[in-house]
Design a protein around this motif. Structure first.
Motif, PDB file in Angstrom:
ATOM      1  N   ARG A 104      38.414  47.740  55.886  1.00 29.42           N
ATOM      2  CA  ARG A 104      37.325  48.277  55.449  1.00 29.42           C
ATOM      3  C   ARG A 104      37.158  48.420  54.011  1.00 29.42           C
ATOM      4  NH1 ARG A 104      36.921  53.321  59.479  1.00 29.42           N
ATOM      5  NH2 ARG A 104      34.927  53.863  58.263  1.00 29.42           N
ATOM      6  N   LEU A 105      38.016  48.754  53.397  1.00 31.90           N
ATOM      7  CA  LEU A 105      38.325  48.825  51.780  1.00 31.90           C
ATOM      8  C   LEU A 105      37.982  47.759  51.089  1.00 31.90           C
ATOM      9  CD1 LEU A 105      41.121  51.412  51.417  1.00 31.90           C
ATOM     10  CD2 LEU A 105      38.764  51.906  50.722  1.00 31.90           C
ATOM     11  N   LYS A 106      38.460  46.715  51.685  1.00 32.70           N
ATOM     12  CA  LYS A 106      38.386  45.148  51.269  1.00 32.70           C
ATOM     13  C   LYS A 106      36.703  44.993  51.534  1.00 32.70           C
ATOM     14  CE  LYS A 106      39.779  40.387  51.893  1.00 32.70           C
ATOM     15  NZ  LYS A 106      40.619  39.439  52.499  1.00 32.70           N
TER      16      LYS A 106
ATOM     17  N   PRO B 129      39.064  48.769  45.161  1.00 34.76           N
ATOM     18  CA  PRO B 129      40.353  48.296  45.188  1.00 34.76           C
ATOM     19  C   PRO B 129      41.120  49.438  45.582  1.00 34.76           C
ATOM     20  CG  PRO B 129      39.494  48.550  43.096  1.00 34.76           C
ATOM     21  CD  PRO B 129      38.412  48.579  43.902  1.00 34.76           C
ATOM     22  N   LEU B 130      42.271  49.197  46.360  1.00 34.66           N
ATOM     23  CA  LEU B 130      43.245  50.180  46.736  1.00 34.66           C
ATOM     24  C   LEU B 130      44.552  50.154  45.922  1.00 34.66           C
ATOM     25  CD1 LEU B 130      44.352  52.273  48.928  1.00 34.66           C
ATOM     26  CD2 LEU B 130      44.912  50.391  50.041  1.00 34.66           C
TER      27      LEU B 130
ATOM     28  N   TRP C 116      44.818  41.346  48.364  1.00 30.79           N
ATOM     29  CA  TRP C 116      43.382  41.047  47.976  1.00 30.79           C
ATOM     30  C   TRP C 116      43.047  41.830  46.832  1.00 30.79           C
ATOM     31  CZ3 TRP C 116      40.208  45.363  47.833  1.00 30.79           C
ATOM     32  CH2 TRP C 116      40.577  46.588  48.603  1.00 30.79           C
ATOM     33  N   VAL C 117      43.768  42.789  46.297  1.00 33.39           N
ATOM     34  CA  VAL C 117      43.458  43.268  44.920  1.00 33.39           C
ATOM     35  C   VAL C 117      44.256  42.597  43.944  1.00 33.39           C
ATOM     36  CG1 VAL C 117      43.706  45.212  43.484  1.00 33.39           C
ATOM     37  CG2 VAL C 117      42.967  45.689  45.849  1.00 33.39           C
TER      38      VAL C 117
ATOM     39  N   ASN D  60      42.720  38.968  42.619  1.00 33.34           N
ATOM     40  CA  ASN D  60      41.623  38.874  41.919  1.00 33.34           C
ATOM     41  C   ASN D  60      41.407  39.676  40.949  1.00 33.34           C
ATOM     42  OD1 ASN D  60      38.757  39.834  41.400  1.00 33.34           O
ATOM     43  ND2 ASN D  60      38.124  39.611  43.683  1.00 33.34           N
ATOM     44  N   PRO D  61      41.491  39.055  39.724  1.00 36.24           N
ATOM     45  CA  PRO D  61      41.469  39.343  38.226  1.00 36.24           C
ATOM     46  C   PRO D  61      40.558  40.792  38.020  1.00 36.24           C
ATOM     47  CG  PRO D  61      41.542  36.959  38.269  1.00 36.24           C
ATOM     48  CD  PRO D  61      41.190  37.510  39.783  1.00 36.24           C
ATOM     49  N   GLN D  62      39.456  40.451  38.691  1.00 37.13           N
ATOM     50  CA  GLN D  62      38.305  41.662  38.292  1.00 37.13           C
ATOM     51  C   GLN D  62      38.885  42.827  39.011  1.00 37.13           C
ATOM     52  OE1 GLN D  62      34.388  40.699  39.443  1.00 37.13           O
ATOM     53  NE2 GLN D  62      33.633  42.760  39.091  1.00 37.13           N
ATOM     54  N   LEU D  63      39.399  42.727  40.170  1.00 43.46           N
ATOM     55  CA  LEU D  63      39.543  43.996  41.176  1.00 43.46           C
ATOM     56  C   LEU D  63      41.055  44.571  40.476  1.00 43.46           C
ATOM     57  CD1 LEU D  63      38.605  43.222  44.866  1.00 43.46           C
ATOM     58  CD2 LEU D  63      37.402  44.479  43.256  1.00 43.46           C
ATOM     59  N   LEU D  64      42.089  43.558  39.908  1.00 44.27           N
ATOM     60  CA  LEU D  64      43.207  44.208  39.312  1.00 44.27           C
ATOM     61  C   LEU D  64      42.923  44.736  38.177  1.00 44.27           C
ATOM     62  CD1 LEU D  64      46.266  44.071  39.360  1.00 44.27           C
ATOM     63  CD2 LEU D  64      46.211  41.767  38.240  1.00 44.27           C
TER      64      LEU D  64
END
Length: 392
Positions: A207-209, A214-215, A316-317, A320-324
């Motif tokens: 659900r967070l994804k 980002p978690l 998935w975080v 992903n360069p933006q989420l990281l």
């Protein structure tokens, strides 16, 4: 009562021991630094060795996914953003209380920065009292007190996903949890018990994804040595790191144990400047085979100023360069706002914690309800009642 005079005589021995340990730790760091220099030209080869022989090795080593000698700068942000977190506390069951039940209290916090919006600070209590819920863990020989802690972990993850579903706006956001995203306690549980705990947690992560929030799991004073274990491949005297064949004895006597028990945080404290992070690593913990592919756990170490913190995140975080970048920048921002520890995690703890007065009021409410229902002889055991008073 603690006798301080007797205690003071032991302090000198403790200080002498800690001085010796500090000197030994410095020698271990020097060994690890030398191994880092040696492994740099062979990093790809060592990764291949780890992939090929990980099931024959007597230790768990993480996979580096970036060059080992390249610290990366992390920049805190002053832009508008939202941060959310949950934390849990509980009242444990006791046969000496007026009723055998337990309470899980999940603190929920949402903080908005630069948006002129009110924060959310509340808690969600849940009382577990039905026999089918209280004693379900008995079939796996798990004590009720332990099962209560596992259920609290599930409740925290579900509540965090519910908060994320309610976040509105186009500003960057971050979901923080206190502790590891690798639930090590599951390793000792039967599969049937794990199936009651892990799936709802992973569903909450999904659900967070979907919300693209980002978690991050924030670990203060981490004791892990998973990253440094990768260096042990360089110190292995054998061509193939087949521990089961070459080193079948006690693991602490293996020839690759040249800097044990050095922690990752102790080593990276000598390599990172404030505001820098270590290379990104992918954990190879056997437990992660029960996670989905996009939920494999990555981690890095960040010099947050006061300490070296370990930050964990799902694949998935991390991929992903933006989420990281968003996750790391907002995490460092939270640490700075909290003067050394993420302010939102401290607030979530404060919302969740059950203090002595809360416990008293909880059982007072329960006692009133039991009397209203017509139950007789409502009260604590004589042992509990006597311990709450004193004749001294």
């Amino acid at each position: 009562m603690l006798d301080l005079m007797k205690l003071a005589r032991q302090m000198q021995g403790i200080s002498h021991h800690l001085t010796q340990e500090a000197a030994a730790a410095q020698r271990r760091v020097e060994i690890a630094e030398r191994l880092l220099t040696q492994i740099l030209p062979h990093q790809a080869q060592r990764v291949e060795q780890l992939q090929q022989w990980c099931d024959r090795m007597g230790f768990t080593a993480a996979y580096p996914v970036e060059p080992l000698d390249t610290p990366v700068d992390v920049q805190p942000t002053a832009a508008a953003h939202t941060v959310l977190a949950t934390d849990g506390s509980q009242i444990s069951p006791s046969h000496h209380e007026i009723a055998y039940c337990y309470l899980i209290n999940v603190g929920r916090v949402v903080l908005h920065y630069g948006q002129s919006r009110y924060p959310r600070l509340d808690s969600l209590p849940q009382v577990i009292y039905r026999p089918e819920d209280l004693y379900i863990s008995r079939q796996w020989s798990i004590r009720t007190e332990e099962w209560m802690g596992y259920q609290r972990t599930v409740a925290e993850a579900v509540a965090l996903a519910e908060l994320a579903d309610q976040v509105t706006g186009d500003v960057p956001a971050l979901a923080l949890v206190d502790g590891s995203l690798i639930y090590w306690f599951l390793e000792s549980l039967p599969q049937a018990a794990c199936d009651r705990i892990l799936p709802p947690i992973l569903a909450a992560w999904d659900r967070l994804k979907q919300t693209q929030i980002p978690l991050v799991g924030y670990l203060s004073a981490s004791r892990s040595g998973e990253a440094l274990n990768f260096f042990r491949l360089q110190s292995c005297p054998y061509q193939q790191p087949d521990c089961l064949s070459h080193c079948p004895g006690p693991g602490d006597q293996a020839p690759c144990q040249v800097f044990n028990p050095l922690r990752d945080t102790t080593f990276w404290a000598t390599q990172l400047a404030p505001g820098q992070r270590s290379p990104l690593w992918r954990s190879s913990a056997p437990l992660l085979q029960h996670y989905h592919d996009d939920q494999a756990i990555y981690f890095c170490y960040v010099h947050v100023g006061a300490e070296i913190a370990r930050l964990e995140m799902p694949a998935w975080v991390a991929t992903n360069p933006q989420l990281l970048s968003q996750a790391l920048n907002l995490s460092l921002t939270q640490v700075q706002k909290g003067y050394g520890y993420p302010v939102i995690l401290a607030e979530a703890h404060n919302q969740a914690v059950v203090r002595g007065g809360d416990r008293t009021r909880f059982f007072a409410l329960l006692e009133q309800e039991m009397i209203r229902a017509g139950l007789k002889n409502v009260g604590t055991s004589y042992k509990e009642a006597r311990k709450r008073g004193s004749i001294a």
